[in-house]
Motif scaffolding. Structure first.
Motif, short mmCIF file in Angstrom:
data_model
loop_
_atom_site.label_atom_id
_atom_site.label_comp_id
_atom_site.label_asym_id
_atom_site.label_seq_id
_atom_site.Cartn_x
_atom_site.Cartn_y
_atom_site.Cartn_z
N PRO A 19 0.80 -1.23 0.00
CA PRO A 19 0.00 0.00 0.00
C PRO A 19 0.83 1.28 0.00
CG PRO A 19 -0.05 -1.02 2.16
CD PRO A 19 0.66 -1.98 1.24
N ASP A 20 2.09 1.20 0.35
CA ASP A 20 2.95 2.39 0.41
C ASP A 20 3.76 2.61 -0.86
OD1 ASP A 20 2.08 2.85 3.04
OD2 ASP A 20 3.64 1.50 3.83
N ARG A 21 3.59 1.76 -1.84
CA ARG A 21 4.43 1.82 -3.03
C ARG A 21 4.31 3.16 -3.76
NH1 ARG A 21 5.26 -3.20 -6.98
NH2 ARG A 21 5.98 -3.91 -4.98
N ARG A 22 3.10 3.65 -3.95
CA ARG A 22 2.91 4.93 -4.66
C ARG A 22 3.68 6.04 -3.94
NH1 ARG A 22 -0.04 9.57 -5.24
NH2 ARG A 22 -0.80 10.00 -7.34
N GLN A 23 3.56 6.08 -2.62
CA GLN A 23 4.25 7.12 -1.85
C GLN A 23 5.76 6.95 -1.93
OE1 GLN A 23 2.91 9.88 -0.31
NE2 GLN A 23 5.08 10.42 -0.29
N ARG A 24 6.24 5.72 -1.91
CA ARG A 24 7.69 5.48 -2.04
C ARG A 24 8.20 5.98 -3.39
NH1 ARG A 24 6.97 0.16 -0.68
NH2 ARG A 24 8.32 -0.52 -2.37
N ILE A 25 7.39 5.83 -4.42
CA ILE A 25 7.78 6.30 -5.76
C ILE A 25 7.86 7.83 -5.77
CG2 ILE A 25 7.09 6.43 -8.18
CD1 ILE A 25 5.83 3.57 -7.75
N ILE A 26 6.89 8.48 -5.15
CA ILE A 26 6.93 9.95 -5.08
C ILE A 26 8.16 10.40 -4.30
CG2 ILE A 26 5.77 12.01 -4.16
CD1 ILE A 26 3.09 10.47 -4.60
N ASP A 27 8.40 9.79 -3.16
CA ASP A 27 9.57 10.14 -2.35
C ASP A 27 10.86 9.92 -3.15
OD1 ASP A 27 7.86 10.72 -0.24
OD2 ASP A 27 8.20 8.78 0.77
N ALA A 28 10.90 8.82 -3.89
CA ALA A 28 12.08 8.53 -4.71
C ALA A 28 12.25 9.58 -5.81
CB ALA A 28 11.95 7.13 -5.32
N ALA A 29 11.16 9.99 -6.42
CA ALA A 29 11.23 11.02 -7.47
C ALA A 29 11.79 12.31 -6.90
CB ALA A 29 9.86 11.25 -8.09
N ILE A 30 11.37 12.67 -5.71
CA ILE A 30 11.87 13.88 -5.06
C ILE A 30 13.37 13.76 -4.80
CG2 ILE A 30 11.78 15.23 -2.92
CD1 ILE A 30 8.70 14.66 -2.95
N ARG A 31 13.81 12.59 -4.35
CA ARG A 31 15.24 12.39 -4.12
C ARG A 31 16.03 12.47 -5.43
NH1 ARG A 31 13.17 8.48 -0.68
NH2 ARG A 31 13.71 6.78 -2.09
N VAL A 32 15.50 11.86 -6.49
CA VAL A 32 16.18 11.89 -7.79
C VAL A 32 16.31 13.33 -8.28
CG1 VAL A 32 16.01 11.27 -10.24
CG2 VAL A 32 15.58 9.54 -8.48
N VAL A 33 15.22 14.09 -8.21
CA VAL A 33 15.28 15.49 -8.65
C VAL A 33 16.25 16.28 -7.78
CG1 VAL A 33 13.96 17.64 -8.92
CG2 VAL A 33 12.99 15.47 -9.70
N GLY A 34 16.26 15.99 -6.48
CA GLY A 34 17.18 16.66 -5.58
C GLY A 34 18.64 16.38 -5.90
N GLU A 35 18.93 15.18 -6.35
CA GLU A 35 20.31 14.79 -6.64
C GLU A 35 20.73 15.10 -8.08
OE1 GLU A 35 20.53 10.62 -5.72
OE2 GLU A 35 19.90 10.96 -3.65
N LYS A 36 19.81 14.89 -9.04
CA LYS A 36 20.19 14.96 -10.46
C LYS A 36 19.43 16.01 -11.25
CE LYS A 36 21.08 10.02 -10.38
NZ LYS A 36 20.65 8.71 -10.83
N GLY A 37 18.47 16.67 -10.61
CA GLY A 37 17.64 17.63 -11.33
C GLY A 37 16.53 16.92 -12.08
N ILE A 38 15.63 17.73 -12.61
CA ILE A 38 14.49 17.15 -13.34
C ILE A 38 14.96 16.36 -14.55
CG2 ILE A 38 12.48 17.76 -14.76
CD1 ILE A 38 11.78 19.80 -12.66
N ALA A 39 16.02 16.79 -15.17
CA ALA A 39 16.54 16.08 -16.34
C ALA A 39 16.94 14.64 -15.99
CB ALA A 39 17.73 16.82 -16.94
N GLY A 40 17.26 14.39 -14.71
CA GLY A 40 17.65 13.05 -14.30
C GLY A 40 16.50 12.16 -13.89
N LEU A 41 15.27 12.72 -13.92
CA LEU A 41 14.12 11.93 -13.50
C LEU A 41 13.49 11.22 -14.69
CD1 LEU A 41 12.16 11.11 -11.23
CD2 LEU A 41 10.77 13.11 -11.87
N SER A 42 13.28 9.94 -14.52
CA SER A 42 12.55 9.12 -15.48
C SER A 42 11.79 8.07 -14.67
CB SER A 42 13.52 8.43 -16.45
OG SER A 42 14.34 7.51 -15.75
N HIS A 43 10.88 7.38 -15.33
CA HIS A 43 10.21 6.29 -14.62
C HIS A 43 11.25 5.29 -14.14
CE1 HIS A 43 6.39 7.66 -16.54
NE2 HIS A 43 5.89 7.20 -15.41
N ARG A 44 12.24 5.05 -14.96
CA ARG A 44 13.28 4.07 -14.62
C ARG A 44 14.11 4.53 -13.41
NH1 ARG A 44 14.59 -0.02 -17.45
NH2 ARG A 44 13.75 0.81 -19.38
N SER A 45 14.50 5.81 -13.39
CA SER A 45 15.32 6.29 -12.26
C SER A 45 14.50 6.32 -10.96
CB SER A 45 15.92 7.67 -12.56
OG SER A 45 14.92 8.66 -12.69
#
Length: 180
Positions: free
Chosen positions: A7-33
């Motif tokens: 049940p927490d998977r969706r939230q984990r994906i959002i949290d992960a996206a925020i971390r990816v953008v924080g580390e690599k910028g929006i250009a570094g965000l993809s479904h895969r990353s």
């Protein structure tokens, strides 16, 4: 094979996206990353977020809703004292820019992504409109509230771009001039 209940998977994906953008910028965000960062199968990210813009909207909504950036937080902090408004906003900005610089970069990168990503514009507009409404309760007109929000955004963007130190004396003077 039975589907795993998570049940927490969706939230984990959002949290992960925020971390990816924080580390690599929006250009570094993809479904895969995002999937790799969340440690979920790639199909989970596309199941919960059909497009990358949907994922970015969820990330921006979460970032805007967190205490550091929430409009309600601004309202609470501005209402904490009877000091002149310029002093209260200066103190609040000092707390924001004196905190985690990486966090501020993340917030503004997501916010400014709305320039190119139409799906993000309503979320960015909600933040701006909410802040104008809060500040409008302390000033003489909606135009002054809009001017203050524009000044606040400009100041933060300049600090993030230049790496300069926050100058509370200069900031207070600028804010006081707009308020007057």
């Amino acid at each position: 094979m039975a589907r795993r209940f998570d049940p927490d998977r969706r939230q984990r994906i959002i949290d992960a996206a925020i971390r990816v953008v924080g580390e690599k910028g929006i250009a570094g965000l993809s479904h895969r990353s995002a999937a790799a960062e969340a440690d979920v199968p790639l199909g989970s990210t596309t199941y919960h977020f059909k497009t990358l813009d949907e994922l970015l909207v969820a990330a921006l909504r979460q970032v805007n809703g967190e205490p550091q950036t929430a409009v309600d937080g601004w309202a609470r902090i501005l209402g904490e004292s009877d000091d002149p408004l310029a002093d209260r906003i200066t103190r609040l900005l000092g707390r924001l820019v004196g905190g985690d610089r990486g966090r501020m970069l993340l917030e503004y990168e997501l916010y400014l992504a709305a320039l190119r990503r139409e799906a993000l514009r309503p979320v960015a507009a909600e933040w701006l409109d909410g802040l104008v409404e809060v500040i409008g309760g302390y000033v003489d007109s909606p135009a002054t509230a809009h001017a203050l929000v524009a000044l606040i955004d400009g100041l933060v963007i300049q600090l993030l771009l230049t790496g300069r130190e926050f100058d509370p004396v200069e900031t207070r003077e600028m804010l006081a001039r707009v308020i007057a």
